[in-house]
Design a protein around this motif. Sequence first.
Motif, PDB file in Angstrom:
ATOM      1  N   GLU A  81      -1.042   1.520 -14.062  1.00 50.00           N
ATOM      2  CA  GLU A  81      -0.392   1.967 -12.716  1.00 50.00           C
ATOM      3  C   GLU A  81       0.836   2.420 -13.157  1.00 50.00           C
ATOM      4  OE1 GLU A  81       0.116   1.808  -8.993  1.00 50.00           O
ATOM      5  OE2 GLU A  81      -1.585   0.565  -9.531  1.00 50.00           O
ATOM      6  N   VAL A  82       1.707   2.069 -14.194  1.00 54.52           N
ATOM      7  CA  VAL A  82       2.878   2.506 -14.298  1.00 54.52           C
ATOM      8  C   VAL A  82       2.628   4.067 -14.492  1.00 54.52           C
ATOM      9  CG1 VAL A  82       5.025   2.524 -16.129  1.00 54.52           C
ATOM     10  CG2 VAL A  82       3.900   0.370 -15.329  1.00 54.52           C
ATOM     11  N   ASN A 136       1.448   9.482  -8.706  1.00 53.36           N
ATOM     12  CA  ASN A 136       1.891   8.964  -7.355  1.00 53.36           C
ATOM     13  C   ASN A 136       3.218  10.019  -7.206  1.00 53.36           C
ATOM     14  OD1 ASN A 136       0.121   7.054  -7.280  1.00 53.36           O
ATOM     15  ND2 ASN A 136       1.493   5.301  -7.182  1.00 53.36           N
ATOM     16  N   SER A 137       4.060  10.291  -8.163  1.00 54.81           N
ATOM     17  CA  SER A 137       5.105  11.027  -7.750  1.00 54.81           C
ATOM     18  C   SER A 137       4.716  12.417  -7.287  1.00 54.81           C
ATOM     19  CB  SER A 137       5.892  11.240  -9.268  1.00 54.81           C
ATOM     20  OG  SER A 137       6.677  10.093  -9.456  1.00 54.81           O
ATOM     21  N   ALA A 138       3.715  13.036  -7.895  1.00 55.76           N
ATOM     22  CA  ALA A 138       3.127  14.277  -7.441  1.00 55.76           C
ATOM     23  C   ALA A 138       2.851  14.216  -5.724  1.00 55.76           C
ATOM     24  CB  ALA A 138       2.018  14.686  -8.193  1.00 55.76           C
ATOM     25  N   GLY A 197       0.673  -1.118   0.005  1.00 56.75           N
ATOM     26  CA  GLY A 197      -0.114  -0.002  -0.214  1.00 56.75           C
ATOM     27  C   GLY A 197       0.736   1.256  -0.024  1.00 56.75           C
ATOM     28  N   LEU A 198       2.272   1.163  -0.410  1.00 51.23           N
ATOM     29  CA  LEU A 198       2.864   2.238  -0.303  1.00 51.23           C
ATOM     30  C   LEU A 198       2.607   3.378  -1.466  1.00 51.23           C
ATOM     31  CD1 LEU A 198       6.678   0.983   0.382  1.00 51.23           C
ATOM     32  CD2 LEU A 198       4.985   1.983   2.060  1.00 51.23           C
ATOM     33  N   ILE A 199       2.832   4.547  -1.308  1.00 55.54           N
ATOM     34  CA  ILE A 199       2.926   5.531  -2.663  1.00 55.54           C
ATOM     35  C   ILE A 199       3.896   5.303  -2.852  1.00 55.54           C
ATOM     36  CG2 ILE A 199       2.640   7.900  -3.329  1.00 55.54           C
ATOM     37  CD1 ILE A 199       0.715   8.214  -0.998  1.00 55.54           C
ATOM     38  N   VAL A 200       4.197   4.999  -4.422  1.00 54.10           N
ATOM     39  CA  VAL A 200       5.468   4.747  -5.153  1.00 54.10           C
ATOM     40  C   VAL A 200       5.424   5.554  -6.418  1.00 54.10           C
ATOM     41  CG1 VAL A 200       6.929   3.001  -6.150  1.00 54.10           C
ATOM     42  CG2 VAL A 200       5.488   2.233  -4.213  1.00 54.10           C
ATOM     43  N   GLY A 201       6.549   6.556  -6.253  1.00 57.09           N
ATOM     44  CA  GLY A 201       6.769   7.423  -7.258  1.00 57.09           C
ATOM     45  C   GLY A 201       8.202   6.861  -7.845  1.00 57.09           C
ATOM     46  N   VAL A 202       8.340   7.701  -8.981  1.00 57.25           N
ATOM     47  CA  VAL A 202       9.440   7.256  -9.946  1.00 57.25           C
ATOM     48  C   VAL A 202      10.431   8.260 -10.088  1.00 57.25           C
ATOM     49  CG1 VAL A 202      10.027   6.634 -12.349  1.00 57.25           C
ATOM     50  CG2 VAL A 202       7.956   5.570 -11.062  1.00 57.25           C
ATOM     51  N   GLY A 203      11.828   8.150 -10.200  1.00 57.34           N
ATOM     52  CA  GLY A 203      12.758   9.207 -10.426  1.00 57.34           C
ATOM     53  C   GLY A 203      13.709   8.485 -11.646  1.00 57.34           C
ATOM     54  N   THR A 204      14.572   9.487 -12.215  1.00 56.62           N
ATOM     55  CA  THR A 204      15.339   8.963 -13.197  1.00 56.62           C
ATOM     56  C   THR A 204      16.707   8.968 -12.750  1.00 56.62           C
ATOM     57  OG1 THR A 204      15.469  11.220 -14.347  1.00 56.62           O
ATOM     58  CG2 THR A 204      14.054   9.485 -15.311  1.00 56.62           C
ATOM     59  N   VAL A 228       3.940  11.969  -3.644  1.00 58.51           N
ATOM     60  CA  VAL A 228       5.289  11.900  -3.148  1.00 58.51           C
ATOM     61  C   VAL A 228       5.855  13.293  -2.782  1.00 58.51           C
ATOM     62  CG1 VAL A 228       7.809  11.430  -3.102  1.00 58.51           C
ATOM     63  CG2 VAL A 228       6.094   9.613  -3.755  1.00 58.51           C
ATOM     64  N   LEU A 229       5.663  14.302  -3.622  1.00 58.25           N
ATOM     65  CA  LEU A 229       6.340  15.699  -3.520  1.00 58.25           C
ATOM     66  C   LEU A 229       5.309  16.592  -2.870  1.00 58.25           C
ATOM     67  CD1 LEU A 229       8.466  15.830  -6.834  1.00 58.25           C
ATOM     68  CD2 LEU A 229       9.144  15.177  -4.416  1.00 58.25           C
ATOM     69  N   LYS A 230       4.217  15.890  -2.507  1.00 55.19           N
ATOM     70  CA  LYS A 230       2.988  16.870  -1.751  1.00 55.19           C
ATOM     71  C   LYS A 230       2.624  17.920  -2.408  1.00 55.19           C
ATOM     72  CE  LYS A 230       5.061  15.890   2.952  1.00 55.19           C
ATOM     73  NZ  LYS A 230       3.968  14.525   2.987  1.00 55.19           N
ATOM     74  N   GLU A 231       2.324  17.578  -3.948  1.00 53.10           N
ATOM     75  CA  GLU A 231       1.812  18.411  -4.968  1.00 53.10           C
ATOM     76  C   GLU A 231       0.422  17.910  -5.776  1.00 53.10           C
ATOM     77  OE1 GLU A 231       2.731  21.615  -5.543  1.00 53.10           O
ATOM     78  OE2 GLU A 231       4.461  21.598  -4.323  1.00 53.10           O
ATOM     79  N   ALA A 232      -0.051  16.787  -5.028  1.00 50.70           N
ATOM     80  CA  ALA A 232      -1.031  16.138  -5.957  1.00 50.70           C
ATOM     81  C   ALA A 232      -2.369  16.986  -5.886  1.00 50.70           C
ATOM     82  CB  ALA A 232      -1.136  14.899  -5.498  1.00 50.70           C
ATOM     83  N   GLU A 233      -2.612  17.989  -5.056  1.00 49.30           N
ATOM     84  CA  GLU A 233      -3.698  18.646  -5.021  1.00 49.30           C
ATOM     85  C   GLU A 233      -3.898  19.471  -6.378  1.00 49.30           C
ATOM     86  OE1 GLU A 233      -4.357  21.006  -1.532  1.00 49.30           O
ATOM     87  OE2 GLU A 233      -4.565  19.232  -0.156  1.00 49.30           O
ATOM     88  N   SER A 234      -2.830  19.863  -7.151  1.00 48.38           N
ATOM     89  CA  SER A 234      -2.872  20.890  -7.994  1.00 48.38           C
ATOM     90  C   SER A 234      -2.347  20.149  -9.349  1.00 48.38           C
ATOM     91  CB  SER A 234      -2.062  22.212  -7.808  1.00 48.38           C
ATOM     92  OG  SER A 234      -0.804  21.659  -7.651  1.00 48.38           O
TER      93      SER A 234
END
Length: 369
Positions: free
Chosen positions: A298-299, A306-308, A264-271, A310-316
Amino acid sequence: MQKNELTLSGTVVRGDDFEAKDGYVVIENGAIKEIGEGKRKIEAAIEGVIIPAFVNAHTHIGDSVAKEPDFMPLEKLVGPGGFKHRLLAETPYEALVSAMKDTIEDMSATGTQLFADFRESGILGARALKEAFSLAEGREKLSMKIFGRPADGTRTEDFNELFESVNGIGMSSVADYPIEDVKSLAAEAKRRKKMFALHAGENNAEDINGAIELEPDFIVHLLNASQQNFRTMQDKNIAAVVCVRSNLVSGLELPPLQQMLEAGLIVGVGTDNVMLNSPDMFSEMEIISKIFQLEAREVLKMCTLNSARVLKEAESVGSIEEGKKANLVVIRTDTPNMRNVRNPIKGVVRRATRNDIAAVIYEGEVVSC
């Protein structure tokens, strides 16, 4: 282009469920005004598969000055005193800024709307990244979050100036510093309402429990983490960020991605490090999809919403919803690569490239096409 009304049409990957439906998106004053199904009377300016723009949750773009180094053990490549840090110390300021500027422009051109950089070199490093961002006209094309760290150890700089220079603190492994110093940084970040994140579980499992005990906002890599680690992270609301292409180049294990998701983790992606990989999220999506054989939806979600989160920006940002910022990528369906794709989300995730982009839109403006 003025931030007035712009209409897009085609297949809209909409909502937090990333449901693909034929329809249109109306943008006004930088935000998504309307999402509809079917055809709209006003002819659309741009057509294709409409997805949220990417969020790259973990980069090291200072590495842009030394792309494709020789293969070497990870600790010799990026560890304290290793190749990367010696190179950064030797690189003239102007050369560093110029290389980061190029990378920022590359990220924008490949559909990234927001990136998080773990910026080395303390206050000076944060200043260099901001200058590169300005030269690349970053504020007009994408946004960033700087996760800084003290230049040398943890007690060598003015903490007030460091914290004022960054959006958060991004440390390497807890094994690289005296643990009490890292605890002090984590506590100070929370006191100042700044984000705190760090790497763990990249070479082995020895630093994972120490990282979790600090209760960071997110942990990067976690290649050697256990299901129990993930359950504890879930209980403590700690997110994860995976960097699969980077791990492949480094010759390390792959992250236990399925276990992270099952926990159930929020999983984001980075390069991750630009010296090892381009900051192209299309490439990251394709690799993740084909190695782990996850559902394409999902990907795509991991690389955007999900990455948003992680960075606490998903509201916008991060998904296509009315009222959110109009940060979008439109993928053509008439290129030789995308023609005859039967499932638009699978096509975008598994095969789309920068050559298939019809337009990149940031806060309502077309910034690349």
